[in-house]
Design an enzyme around this catalytic site. Structure first.
Site, PDB file in Angstrom:
ATOM      1  N   PHE A 145       0.867  -1.314  -0.236  1.00 22.07           N
ATOM      2  CA  PHE A 145       0.017   0.012   0.069  1.00 22.07           C
ATOM      3  C   PHE A 145       0.868   1.234  -0.070  1.00 22.07           C
ATOM      4  O   PHE A 145       0.375   2.145   0.437  1.00 22.07           O
ATOM      5  CB  PHE A 145      -0.884   0.050   1.190  1.00 22.07           C
ATOM      6  N   GLU A 151       7.389   1.057  -0.445  1.00 25.48           N
ATOM      7  CA  GLU A 151       8.000   1.584  -1.771  1.00 25.48           C
ATOM      8  C   GLU A 151       9.465   2.117  -1.573  1.00 25.48           C
ATOM      9  O   GLU A 151      10.327   1.670  -2.358  1.00 25.48           O
ATOM     10  CB  GLU A 151       7.084   2.697  -2.042  1.00 25.48           C
ATOM     11  N   ARG A 173       1.302  15.416  -6.819  1.00 22.54           N
ATOM     12  CA  ARG A 173       0.118  14.544  -7.111  1.00 22.54           C
ATOM     13  C   ARG A 173      -0.900  15.163  -6.484  1.00 22.54           C
ATOM     14  O   ARG A 173      -2.228  15.468  -7.090  1.00 22.54           O
ATOM     15  CB  ARG A 173       0.088  13.069  -6.774  1.00 22.54           C
ATOM     16  N   ARG A 221      -1.396   4.377  -0.466  1.00 22.58           N
ATOM     17  CA  ARG A 221      -2.484   4.364  -1.362  1.00 22.58           C
ATOM     18  C   ARG A 221      -2.974   5.756  -1.953  1.00 22.58           C
ATOM     19  O   ARG A 221      -3.762   6.306  -0.961  1.00 22.58           O
ATOM     20  CB  ARG A 221      -3.341   3.381  -1.205  1.00 22.58           C
ATOM     21  N   PHE A 274      -1.336   8.542  -2.792  1.00 20.57           N
ATOM     22  CA  PHE A 274       0.076   9.330  -2.976  1.00 20.57           C
ATOM     23  C   PHE A 274      -0.425  10.747  -2.943  1.00 20.57           C
ATOM     24  O   PHE A 274       0.241  11.551  -3.963  1.00 20.57           O
ATOM     25  CB  PHE A 274       0.787   8.827  -4.338  1.00 20.57           C
ATOM     26  N   THR A 314       4.284  10.369 -12.169  1.00 22.63           N
ATOM     27  CA  THR A 314       4.165  12.033 -12.833  1.00 22.63           C
ATOM     28  C   THR A 314       5.957  12.247 -13.099  1.00 22.63           C
ATOM     29  O   THR A 314       6.073  13.131 -13.479  1.00 22.63           O
ATOM     30  CB  THR A 314       3.804  12.968 -11.561  1.00 22.63           C
ATOM     31  N   GLU A 339      -5.311   2.553  -6.897  1.00 22.90           N
ATOM     32  CA  GLU A 339      -5.523   3.701  -6.017  1.00 22.90           C
ATOM     33  C   GLU A 339      -7.113   4.504  -6.459  1.00 22.90           C
ATOM     34  O   GLU A 339      -7.473   5.052  -5.221  1.00 22.90           O
ATOM     35  CB  GLU A 339      -4.612   4.667  -6.006  1.00 22.90           C
TER      36      GLU A 339
HETATM   37  N1  MTE Z   1      -4.062  -4.178  -3.158  1.00 23.78           N
HETATM   38  C1  MTE Z   1      -3.463  -5.438  -2.177  1.00 23.78           C
HETATM   39  N2  MTE Z   1      -4.064  -6.280  -1.883  1.00 23.78           N
HETATM   40  N3  MTE Z   1      -2.256  -5.141  -1.472  1.00 23.78           N
HETATM   41  C2  MTE Z   1      -1.613  -4.081  -1.835  1.00 23.78           C
HETATM   42  O1  MTE Z   1      -0.672  -3.634  -1.163  1.00 23.78           O
HETATM   43  N4  MTE Z   1      -1.495  -1.668  -2.938  1.00 23.78           N
HETATM   44  C3  MTE Z   1      -2.212  -0.636  -3.553  1.00 23.78           C
HETATM   45  C4  MTE Z   1      -3.050  -1.402  -4.702  1.00 23.78           C
HETATM   46  N5  MTE Z   1      -3.812  -2.358  -4.343  1.00 23.78           N
HETATM   47  C5  MTE Z   1      -2.013  -2.703  -2.502  1.00 23.78           C
HETATM   48  C6  MTE Z   1      -3.144  -3.161  -3.400  1.00 23.78           C
HETATM   49  C7  MTE Z   1      -1.434   0.439  -4.201  1.00 23.78           C
HETATM   50  S1  MTE Z   1      -0.816   1.362  -3.014  1.00 23.78           S
HETATM   51  C8  MTE Z   1      -1.040   0.368  -5.405  1.00 23.78           C
HETATM   52  S2  MTE Z   1      -0.498   1.641  -6.008  1.00 23.78           S
HETATM   53  C9  MTE Z   1      -1.502  -0.539  -6.532  1.00 23.78           C
HETATM   54  O2  MTE Z   1      -2.167  -1.815  -5.895  1.00 23.78           O
HETATM   55  C10 MTE Z   1      -0.221  -1.115  -7.063  1.00 23.78           C
HETATM   56  O3  MTE Z   1      -0.414  -2.292  -7.949  1.00 23.78           O
HETATM   57  P1  MTE Z   1      -0.617  -1.882  -9.289  1.00 23.78           P
HETATM   58  O4  MTE Z   1       0.067  -0.937  -9.839  1.00 23.78           O
HETATM   59  O5  MTE Z   1      -0.754  -3.467 -10.000  1.00 23.78           O
HETATM   60  O6  MTE Z   1      -2.256  -1.546  -9.379  1.00 23.78           O
END
Ligand code: MTE
Length: 584
Positions: A15, A19, A97, A129, A131, A227, A520
């Site tokens: 989440f 990062e 952002r 999530r 950002f 970005t 997100e």
């Molecule tokens: N879903 C789960 N189950 N666990 C996670 O850590 N991270 C979220 C989202 N969904 C997350 C999640 C976040 S902050 C982002 S930016 C995106 O997943 C990243 O993955 P994606 O680019 O494949 O969507």
């Protein structure tokens, strides 16, 4: 970097918190590992983790908004500040952002946004999530709500008359195209029966002094791309084996968001083989180098495209054999290619086209496209305790031709409930000069005893999640008028309907297989709960003759709800800008 191989099979949720902050923990483990020449595993206690890893940034917004008597917004002068903590980490990109999203979905002819990153004595805050997007949009919805109070209309009316549409030029110069906001909003309105919902709430509030209900509808648009332009690149490695199975490796990390499943689906459909023949083992720096963070919700767009590129290359090499005769199975074809010494491994690469922003001029197109959504929420608050529950939430998202609706609906449900924690439950409390028993800048709420995250009981009692599509049932009435026409015309009309249906789905030409990013964008929609709470508080205050605007900070915890519900018990003790102790 070529000598150290980092491998990740999956992470148990990130989440955003892993990062950049994971690097410090890895570095701390690497030093003893190097000296002792043996593996070292470092696991933080929950409270230590919460105290040192950093949180979502708190934001402060200061606005001046110009608007006409009907609520049409004419100008916005905005200052936003984020609490970076003691290092820069990702705070600048998060602020950026927030600045890009500080119009949410509204057309504002004149905008000035100034952003400031604030260096403080807090642990360094980091990505979470959204950002910065949700914080930027929450400030917007606050001033929209304030305009509504000033012109004595519902905030939803103000929202509607200010919506962007195709052709709108955003404050940073990006042109809006293929905007599905109106369609989402209208579908949401009819699914929640907006007028009836308002009337029922009004009736309930008339007959209840200490319990109040509130409703709200909130729209969102979330920009998809990093970005920072150079990050919009992705690599992949696809290898086919002689038994007809395929090993895919790409630069993205699986964290529960279903990335590996989506990417494997793309490879399987490209080779026209079952999903069970495609395997993703792990993410590894010796297979795909220089990967960007798995973030910005764009990973399935980017890694999906990189994998498709690799598949296409292999298919092009196989083509002379494929066209030679009909193979009974994929493995037979692969074997034939192998015997002809065809390379069955390929590196794929993708760069997101047409994105870029110039901070010098303040203009550009930082996003490839936008994911739009809208949500409705109905809440009930107890005005004496500040307790609340969400009676109903309806969420609509435009995900184009979803790569995997089951995963995507799960992402929306998860993001909404996680967002609900952000807007109504999760409050960080910090030591300050007035409370010497916690050191200034130290986190007090560092475990489940003092920090409340959403649980099953916080999930809306009725919870509907829908993806945007125009069904034949909705299109039908558009054509019923011609049903009195001759039979041939009727058949022709019905064919048109089906054609229209296909055309009128919500394909997104800007991403893999016409899909849209999901991770997100739905998070912010939980602010519908926040504004429904505020709507309920407005009803409570109206009973004691308080009709003027009042601030309600995020999160709307029971403490804040209780104190905002001005009555004979609170009046002697608190002003309308009540601020809980230790909260920032
Ligand atoms: N879903 C789960 N189950 N666990 C996670 O850590 N991270 C979220 C989202 N969904 C997350 C999640 C976040 S902050 C982002 S930016 C995106 O997943 C990243 O993955 P994606 O680019 O494949 O969507």
């Amino acid at each position: 970097m070529s000598k150290v191989v980092c491998k990740t099979k999956r992470i148990g949720g990130g989440f955003g918190g892993k990062e950049t902050r994971s690097a410090f923990i890895a570095a701390i483990a690497a030093v003893p590992s190097y000296h002792l020449n043996r593996p070292v595993k470092l696991t933080l206690d929950r409270d230590i983790d919460m105290m040192i890893t950093g949180q979502r940034h708190s934001f402060l917004g200061k606005y001046k908004v110009g608007f006409a008597n009907n609520g049409k917004v004419l100008a916005l002068d905005l200052g936003i500040f984020n609490n970076a903590g003691n290092s820069l980490d990702l705070s600048l990109a998060i602020l950026e952002r927030a600045m890009f999203h500080s119009d949410n979905v509204y057309e504002i002819p004149n905008v000035r946004v100034n952003g400031r990153v604030c260096f403080t004595n807090f642990p360094s805050n980091t990505a979470f999530r959204g950002f910065g997007g949700p914080q930027g949009m929450l400030i917007t919805e606050n001033w929209i709500q304030r305009i509504a109070v000033e012109v004595k209309k519902r905030p939803e009316e103000i929202r509607e008359i200010n919506f962007i549409s195709d052709g709108t030029l955003l404050h940073y110069g990006q042109l809006i195209e293929h905007c599905t906001l109106d369609r989402l909003w209208n579908e949401l309105k009819s699914s929640c029966d907006w007028l009836k919902a308002q009337q029922e709430v009004e009736q309930f509030n008339l007959h209840n002094r200490w319990k109040k209900r509130g409703v709200a509808m909130i729209p969102t648009k979330f920009g998809i791309s990093f970005t920072t332009k150079f990050m919009n690149q992705a690599g992949a490695l696809v290898q086919i084996y002689t038994d007809g199975t395929v090993l895919v490796t790409h630069g993205g990390v699986e964290m529960g968001q279903g990335l590996h499943t989506k990417v494997a689906q793309i490879a399987a459909s490209s080779f026209n083989i079952p999903l069970s023949s495609v395997f993703i083992s792990e993410t590894s720096t010796d297979k795909v180098p220089n990967a960007s963070p798995t973030a910005a919700s764009a990973s399935s767009d980017m890694y999906g495209a990189a994998v498709l590129d690799a598949c296409e290359q292999i298919k092009a090499r196989m083509e002379p054999i494929t066209s030679r005769h009909n193979f009974s199975s994929f493995s037979e074809l692969v074997n034939a290619c192998y015997m002809e010494r065809i390379d069955l491994s390929a590196h794929g690469f993708y760069i997101t086209p047409d994105v870029g922003f110039d901070w010098g001029t303040g203009k550009g197109s930082p996003f490839r496209y936008f994911t739009y959504g809208a949500a409705f929420a109905e809440v009930e608050i107890d005005t004496l305790t500040g307790d609340f529950h969400t009676r109903r939430a309806d969420v609509y998202l435009d995900l184009g031709y979803s790569l995997n609706p089951a995963i995507d609906v799960g992402q929306i449900e998860g993001a909404f409930v996680q967002g609900l924690g952000w807007v109504a439950l999760e409050e960080l409390k910090w030591g300050d000069a007035a409370h010497k028993w916690i050191r200034p800048g130290c986190l007090y709420t560092c475990g489940p005893g003092s920090y409340k995250i959403p649980s099953v009981t916080d999930v809306p009692f009725k919870f509907h999640v829908s993806l945007l599509k125009v069904s034949i049932m909705i299109l039908l009435p558009r054509y019923l008028g011609v049903l009195g026409c001759p039979k041939e015309l009727k058949i022709f009309t019905i064919q048109c309907m089906v054609f229209e249906h296909i055309k009128w789905g919500a394909p997104n030409a800007k991403a893999i297989h016409s899909s849209k990013a999901v991770g997100e964008p739905p998070f912010f929609l939980a602010s519908a709960v926040f504004f429904a709470i505020k709507d309920a508080i407005i009803a409570a205050r109206a009973e004691v003759g308080c009709n003027e605007w009042f601030p309600l900070d995020n999160p709307a915890t029971p403490e804040r709800i209780r104190m905002a519900c001005t009555d004979e018990f609170t009046k002697p003790f608190v002003d309308s800008d009540f601020h809980p102790k230790l909260s920032v």
